[in-house]
Structure formats: C-alpha cells, structure tokens
Design an enzyme around this catalytic site. Sequence first.
Site, PDB file in Angstrom:
ATOM      1  N   LYS A  65      28.872  38.709  32.618  1.00 24.62           N
ATOM      2  CA  LYS A  65      29.472  37.823  33.725  1.00 24.62           C
ATOM      3  C   LYS A  65      28.986  38.245  35.129  1.00 24.62           C
ATOM      4  O   LYS A  65      28.738  37.217  35.901  1.00 24.62           O
ATOM      5  CB  LYS A  65      30.996  38.388  33.646  1.00 24.62           C
ATOM      6  CG  LYS A  65      31.696  37.551  32.316  1.00 24.62           C
ATOM      7  CD  LYS A  65      33.126  38.166  32.140  1.00 24.62           C
ATOM      8  CE  LYS A  65      33.783  37.932  30.818  1.00 24.62           C
ATOM      9  NZ  LYS A  65      34.811  38.701  30.590  1.00 24.62           N
ATOM     10  N   GLN A 109      38.413  43.723  32.886  1.00 22.92           N
ATOM     11  CA  GLN A 109      37.850  43.518  31.493  1.00 22.92           C
ATOM     12  C   GLN A 109      38.569  44.162  30.488  1.00 22.92           C
ATOM     13  O   GLN A 109      39.347  45.226  30.588  1.00 22.92           O
ATOM     14  CB  GLN A 109      36.346  44.075  31.232  1.00 22.92           C
ATOM     15  CG  GLN A 109      35.797  44.026  30.064  1.00 22.92           C
ATOM     16  CD  GLN A 109      35.497  42.497  29.617  1.00 22.92           C
ATOM     17  OE1 GLN A 109      34.848  41.728  30.646  1.00 22.92           O
ATOM     18  NE2 GLN A 109      35.723  42.142  28.472  1.00 22.92           N
ATOM     19  N   ASP A 132      41.566  34.939  35.375  1.00 21.94           N
ATOM     20  CA  ASP A 132      41.877  34.638  33.797  1.00 21.94           C
ATOM     21  C   ASP A 132      43.030  33.862  33.768  1.00 21.94           C
ATOM     22  O   ASP A 132      43.322  33.342  32.738  1.00 21.94           O
ATOM     23  CB  ASP A 132      42.276  36.047  33.241  1.00 21.94           C
ATOM     24  CG  ASP A 132      41.196  36.729  32.413  1.00 21.94           C
ATOM     25  OD1 ASP A 132      40.164  36.110  32.097  1.00 21.94           O
ATOM     26  OD2 ASP A 132      41.135  38.002  32.476  1.00 21.94           O
TER      27      ASP A 132
END
Length: 299
Positions: A65, A109, A132
């Site tokens: 990422k 994460q 998210d």
Amino acid sequence: MSSSSSVSVVSGATARLLPGGPVADEVLAEVAASVGRLRAAGVTPALATVLVGDDDASAGYIRIKQRQAAELGFASPHVHLPASASQADLHAVLADFNADSGVHGVLVQHPIPGGLDYDRALAEVDPDKDVDGMHPVNMGRLALGLPGPLPCTPAGIEALLAFHRVPVSGREVVVLGRGATLGRPLAMLLAQKRPTANAAVTVVHTGVADWPRYTRRAEILVAAAGVPGIVRPEHVRPGAVVVGGGVRYEGRRLLPDVDESCARVAGAITPRVGGVGPTTVAMLFRNAVRAAQRQTGLG
Ligand SMILES: NC(=O)c1ccc[n+]([C@@H]2O[C@H](COP(=O)([O-])OP(=O)(O)OC[C@H]3O[C@@H](n4cnc5c(N)ncnc54)[C@H](OP(=O)(O)O)[C@@H]3O)[C@@H](O)[C@H]2O)c1
C-alpha cells in the site's frame, strides 16, 4: 471500457470473465489525476498507516500500500508499534494522526495482535479520515445515504459491475453473507437509488437454511460468506452474474467461496484471482484522495 474476456480457464465454461484489474486501473488513473490537481494547488495528500506487531503478511500488505501510495503521489507517514503495544498506545497514535491537518486518511492494518480490539481502535479514527469506510459513523452515513467514505469491498463490487456494464438497476441481487465488511454494507449500497445500484437485494445467511432457493433465482449472485467452495453450480441460475467476494486464506493459498465449476452455468463471473481484490485496493485510494479533497476544499 470493458476489456473482459469470454474465455475462462474452466473447461466447458462459457461465462464471460469480469476481471477487477482494469476496473482498478481506471479508478487509480482518476485518483492519480486528482492527486496531481491537489499537489498543483500546494497540497500533498497524505495516507497514514499504522501497523501493530510483526506479522509478515500484514507488514507485506502495508509495504504494498505504501509503494502504491507513493506511485500515486501520496505522502504515507507510517507508525509501526511493537506487538506489546497497549490499546492506549494505539489510540494515542490515532489521536496524533486525527489532529494532524497534513494527514488526510488513516489506515490501521488488520488484523492487529490478539490482545487489542480492532473495532475500538477503528472507532477512534476521525470518521472523515477513515479510508476503509468501516467507521460506525460511515456505516451510518451509508445507511442514511449521506456522503462519506464507502466501505472498500462493496464499493469495489459496484464499480466492477458498472465497468463491465452489468445492469444492476431493477434486477434481483442475492448476497450470501451478512458480515459487516461485505454482505451487509453491499446490500445497503446496491439498494440505493442510483443508476449503478437500484437493485432488489436479498441477503441470505446461516439463518436461512434453504438459501439456495434464493441464490437460484438471483440475476446477480454475490458470495460473501468466507466458506470455501460454498457456491456450487446448482446454486446458480443459468446465465446469472456471479461475483466472488468471500475468500479464506490457508497460509498464502486463497480459497474462494465460488467453486470454479460455476463458470459452466454463469453468464459472467469474476475470476478466481484478480476479481474483487484489486477493486478493493483501488477504492481505498479513492477514499483517501476524496478525504483530502473534502478536508482541503480543493477538487
Ligand atoms: N476480496 C476482498 O477484497 C475482500 C475484502 C473484504 C472481505 N472479504 C471476504 O468477504 C467475506 C465476508 O467477510 P465479512 O467480514 O463481511 O463476513 P463475516 O463476518 O465473515 O460473515 C460471513 C457471513 O457469511 C454467512 N455464512 C457463513 N457460512 C454460511 C453458510 N454455511 N451458509 C450460509 N451463510 C453462511 C454468515 O452467516 P451468519 O451471519 O448467519 O453467521 C455471515 O453472515 C470473507 O471471506 C472475507 O475474507 C474479501
């Protein structure tokens, strides 16, 4: 636009493949252009990441990422906490990122070490920086149809269907699974009043013992159970569109919900690898750049 192939790896299969890669490429090109406009206006969008512990897979995902963030032009400040970190340590890092006006998106994460509570940590993230799209406030916004970051996997599935010109509006969608990450938010998203959604959505789960009765009538079937091979050809209406969202990992081995033999019955199907996954990642960056646009009033 659509570059899907009608050739599948399953012998005897006639289903058109619905790869996620070209969808992600298109979304990420838009993200890169938006990042370029922000930078030209003097703002470097920043996506902060937090890793707790030393799980190899999680560290690998963060590295991927960060690399992608850099390629797109994001800054990516990162904090790595030891596995011994407390919940308060994690919340303190999140509070710092929340307070930093130079940070526009924050990603913790998942998973985090067993002693820590991921949901509590997520709730500490500023909802406007939640890339998210899973913060309780953002789930509420989704339920109410208010603007805000969308949960990445459901938003990726809507984009995938739109990219491949699968009509959704007015059609019957059945989602197998009501989990918070995928099934439940996807059902809300695809029922919204929008040309790429607007569907008649049914959600089935372990409480519906005869769920195949519903999946067999679906024009679009989305597997979101996380049970390898649970969707078999006899569960699919001939010619239906089948989207494989649920997966389980055994080590590095990916075990999808949708048995490959479904390609013999379906009219279109996501590939075993490279279906929903790439679109999920693209939506993360789309959420991040939109967060920067909203917070700066640019774009
Ligand atoms: N491809 C991607 O990028 C991506 C991203 C995120 C998540 N995922 C995957 O999506 C899947 C769903 O995740 P989630 O967190 O939303 O869900 P989850 O919390 O794991 O819940 C799974 C759902 O499936 C239902 N289910 C499980 N076994 C079933 C069975 N035998 N018959 C009928 N229903 C069954 C469960 O029913 P009950 O509610 O009745 O227990 C539950 O609603 C996972 O496999 C996850 O790995 C994929």
